[in-house]
Each structure stands twice: as C-alpha cells, then as structure tokens.
Design an enzyme around this catalytic site. Structure first.
Site, PDB file in Angstrom:
ATOM      1  N   ARG A   1     -16.157  20.645 -13.152  1.00 35.17           N
ATOM      2  CA  ARG A   1     -15.581  19.943 -12.009  1.00 35.17           C
ATOM      3  C   ARG A   1     -15.436  20.891 -10.817  1.00 35.17           C
ATOM      4  O   ARG A   1     -15.041  22.035 -10.974  1.00 35.17           O
ATOM      5  CB  ARG A   1     -14.220  19.361 -12.374  1.00 35.17           C
TER       6      ARG A   1
ATOM      7  N   ASP B   1     -13.827  21.502  -6.799  1.00 32.76           N
ATOM      8  CA  ASP B   1     -12.693  21.108  -5.966  1.00 32.76           C
ATOM      9  C   ASP B   1     -13.165  20.501  -4.648  1.00 32.76           C
ATOM     10  O   ASP B   1     -14.353  20.551  -4.302  1.00 32.76           O
ATOM     11  CB  ASP B   1     -11.820  22.331  -5.663  1.00 32.76           C
TER      12      ASP B   1
ATOM     13  N   TYR C   1     -21.457  30.672 -10.164  1.00 29.11           N
ATOM     14  CA  TYR C   1     -21.060  30.318  -8.805  1.00 29.11           C
ATOM     15  C   TYR C   1     -21.526  31.383  -7.828  1.00 29.11           C
ATOM     16  O   TYR C   1     -21.678  32.560  -8.185  1.00 29.11           O
ATOM     17  CB  TYR C   1     -19.534  30.214  -8.692  1.00 29.11           C
TER      18      TYR C   1
ATOM     19  N   ARG D   1     -12.436  31.565  -6.279  1.00 30.46           N
ATOM     20  CA  ARG D   1     -11.870  31.722  -4.939  1.00 30.46           C
ATOM     21  C   ARG D   1     -10.719  32.724  -4.933  1.00 30.46           C
ATOM     22  O   ARG D   1     -10.520  33.442  -3.943  1.00 30.46           O
ATOM     23  CB  ARG D   1     -11.426  30.367  -4.409  1.00 30.46           C
TER      24      ARG D   1
END
Length: 257
Positions: A51, A53, A111, A198
């Site tokens: 998932r 954000d 990522y 992040r």
C-alpha cells in the site's frame, strides 16, 4: 500498474466495495476495482503488493484478483486502462496459480526517493521531486545509510500510526547517488513499516547538510526512538518501484528477484 499518486488519498480504498468514494478522497484501489468490475461485468476486489500513502507514486505496483469472467490478457489490460483516470494505467497482466498472493508471495519491495538539490524550487516534474535548497553531500549520506543494512528493529523510522505487529525488517540494500542536481535514495527490504522510507530520508538529510555526523543513522537505529530522528520527508519524491518475487511465479523480469 503505474500511477501518479498526486491526486489520490493513497492506495487503500476508504469505502466498502460498491459504495461511492468519500468526496475529495479518491483512492487508487477504488479506481482500479471500478474499472476491473466494468470489464468483468461484476464486482472485482484486488489485493496489492504494498500500500502507498497519499501523494506517493508507483511504477510497478502488482495486484492480484480472482477473475470472475473469461477475458484475454489484452482485454484486461486495455479494457481496464480505458476506464481508469489518465494518472493510472495497467501495464501488463499475467495469469497465475491459485496460491499466488501479491503481498505474501513477494520476497522484497523497492522504493526510490528523489530530491532536487538546488537553490530554486522545481517547476517541471515537481510532483515527483522533493526539494532541498542547501547543498547535500550524497557520498556522506550513502556511507551513513549503510548502517541500516541487515535485519534490525526500525522503530526509530516508523510512524506512531504504524499498525505492524513488530518493527523488525530486513533492509537488503540502500544507495544514495547524485546525478546533476538530483539526489536519489534507492532502498530494498523484505517489507517496510509505515513511512519508513520517508523517515529514513528525513534523517539522512541532516547528514547530507553536515548538521549530523555520518554515524548518526546508526545511533538512531540503535536508540529505537522516533522522537529524536529526522522529520518525515514529503511524499512527492517517493516512487514504489515494485515488489520482487521468486522466478517460480513466471512474472515479468522487472518484478523477479
């Protein structure tokens, strides 16, 4: 699939299947399920590999669903994409065994976070870039980040809203590189905590600016205290590059280990 997350409130559907979306809160999952259901002629629910954000993008998100109708691969890909908003498309479709699971069959996820490092904010590509006006030492950031490689408790880099039962993750590699004005942080792990990438980037920035020593990331990791780590980096710079699966599933090479 690939999608530009700028206009979405994240991946996860916020309403029950078949119910209208909350006003002003569109999600990628709801858009995809609506499009697939049109092609299938009945309701379809999907499961994704990871998932994302609100504001986070994906270049190779993988989902699975049980097709209630017989359609060829071309029909699923083109038919579904024709019913999706311009910011979302289905790139390929592969029939898989009944025991395949987009999330649980994945052995890793990757990522990339991109930072425009110059004095002036971006105009072009701004939805895909974070911005740091002060000079960054990408080499120092890379050296600092290597303390995170391996299996550790990543409590220092998880949000307080994270619902994972524990914070242990196996971070398989992390690399920080500069190409011109853009500094990228690419990271792969078996799985990620909520906001983990992040939060790592937010803690690498003080190292890149020379405000913290290179040893700081290792100290944060050992301390397991989110309150003393760096702030959460903006969502715009983050792209989910996709999961990685064993070759046994016969998926395209871009998502194979």
């Amino acid at each position: 699939m690939e999608y530009d997350g700028s206009e979405f409130s994240g991946w996860q559907r916020l309403n029950k299947p078949g119910e209208p979306e909350r006003r002003g809160e569109p999600t990628v999952q709801a858009a995809l399920e609506q499009a697939l259901s049109f092609v299938a002629g009945e309701g379809v629910e999907v499961v994704c590999a990871g998932r994302t954000d609100a504001g986070v993008h994906a270049s190779a998100q993988v989902v699975h669903f049980d097709g209630p109708a017989q359609r060829d691969v071309r029909g699923w890909v083109l038919g579904t994409t024709s019913r999706l908003p311009p910011s979302v498309c289905v790139r390929w479709c592969v029939p898989v065994a009944d025991d395949f699971h987009a999330r649980f069959s994945a052995r890793a996820r990757r990522y990339r976070y991109s930072i425009l490092n110059r004095a002036v904010r971006p105009a072009l590509q701004r939805q895909y870039l974070s911005w740091e006006r002060r000079p960054l030492d990408a080499a120092a950031m890379h050296r600092s980040a290597q303390a995170l490689v391996g299996e550790h408790d990543f409590s220092a880099f998880r949000t307080v809203h994270c619902q994972a039962p524990h914070a242990r993750r196996d971070l398989q590699f992390i690399a920080v590189e500069r190409q011109g004005d853009v500094v990228t942080v690419e990271v792969q792990a078996n799985a990620f905590l909520h906001h983990m990438v992040r939060n790592i980037v937010g803690s690498l920035l003080p190292v890149g600016r020379g405000e913290q020593p290179e040893e700081w990331l290792g100290d944060l990791l050992a301390g397991r205290d989110r309150t003393v780590a760096g702030p959460t980096a903006p969502s715009a710079g983050l792209v989910f590059l996709g999961p990685r699966y064993p070759a046994q599933w016969g998926l395209p090479a871009e998502v194979e280990l």
